[in-house]
Design a protein around this motif. Structure first.
Motif, short mmCIF file in Angstrom:
data_model
loop_
_atom_site.label_atom_id
_atom_site.label_comp_id
_atom_site.label_asym_id
_atom_site.label_seq_id
_atom_site.Cartn_x
_atom_site.Cartn_y
_atom_site.Cartn_z
N GLU A 60 -33.16 -31.68 -11.20
CA GLU A 60 -32.53 -30.02 -10.75
C GLU A 60 -31.02 -29.77 -10.96
N PHE A 61 -30.42 -30.70 -11.73
CA PHE A 61 -28.89 -30.84 -12.03
C PHE A 61 -28.78 -30.83 -13.47
N ILE A 62 -27.43 -30.21 -13.71
CA ILE A 62 -27.14 -30.51 -15.10
C ILE A 62 -26.48 -31.92 -15.48
N HIS A 63 -26.94 -32.27 -16.59
CA HIS A 63 -26.49 -33.66 -17.20
C HIS A 63 -25.65 -33.66 -18.46
N GLN A 64 -24.83 -34.67 -18.67
CA GLN A 64 -24.07 -34.66 -19.68
C GLN A 64 -24.07 -36.11 -19.80
N ASP A 77 -22.74 -31.94 -25.20
CA ASP A 77 -22.84 -30.82 -24.44
C ASP A 77 -23.48 -30.98 -23.01
N GLU A 78 -23.26 -30.14 -21.94
CA GLU A 78 -24.06 -30.04 -20.87
C GLU A 78 -25.49 -29.67 -20.87
N LYS A 79 -26.48 -30.53 -20.48
CA LYS A 79 -27.86 -30.23 -20.68
C LYS A 79 -28.28 -29.64 -19.42
N GLU A 83 -34.06 -29.26 -20.48
CA GLU A 83 -33.83 -29.40 -22.02
C GLU A 83 -33.56 -30.94 -22.30
N SER A 84 -33.35 -31.05 -23.60
CA SER A 84 -33.40 -32.60 -24.11
C SER A 84 -32.27 -32.68 -25.01
N LEU A 85 -31.92 -34.00 -25.32
CA LEU A 85 -31.24 -34.26 -26.49
C LEU A 85 -31.32 -35.46 -27.23
#
Ligand SMILES: [Cu+2]
Length: 112
Positions: A60-64, A77-79, A83-85
């Motif tokens: 539920e949070f933004i991760h980087q 970047d902040e995801k 989203e995925s990276l």
């Protein structure tokens, strides 16, 4: 005949090394790591050189994420949730992947 076991061992090592060679040219595998509850759901993973880790934000949070080492560094970047990276690991070694937003998040990646 005392040297025979040593010879057999040397032969085994040569055969093993020969079998490993084809994998050096294979395409990088993709390994999925889920971020949830402000943690990497897998705390450590061993992959092969050239493999990709796909970081998926199921939280539920933004991760980087970032890694800082003499041989490999990145700073994403902040995801946002959903989203995925993809990060390719092109260097052998041991790497710590962390999150600037949640300092307790830690994933240890061993690249063989
Ligand atoms: Cu985070």
């Amino acid at each position: 005949m005392k040297s025979f076991p040593a010879l057999a061992t040397a032969l085994t090592l040569t055969l093993t090394a020969g079998l490993l060679l084809p994998s050096a040219s294979r395409a990088g595998e993709v390994h999925e790591i889920v971020q949830k509850e402000r943690r990497f759901q897998t705390p450590e993973i061993t992959i092969a050189k050239g493999d990709i880790i796909r970081f998926e934000n199921h939280d539920e949070f933004i991760h980087q994420i970032f890694t800082e080492s003499p041989t490999m560094s990145f700073d994403s970047d902040e995801k946002r949730p959903g989203e995925s990276l993809d990060v390719e690991f092109d260097e052998q070694g041991l790497f710590e992947v962390r999150c600037h937003i949640h300092p307790k998040m830690l994933l240890t990646v061993k690249v063989d």
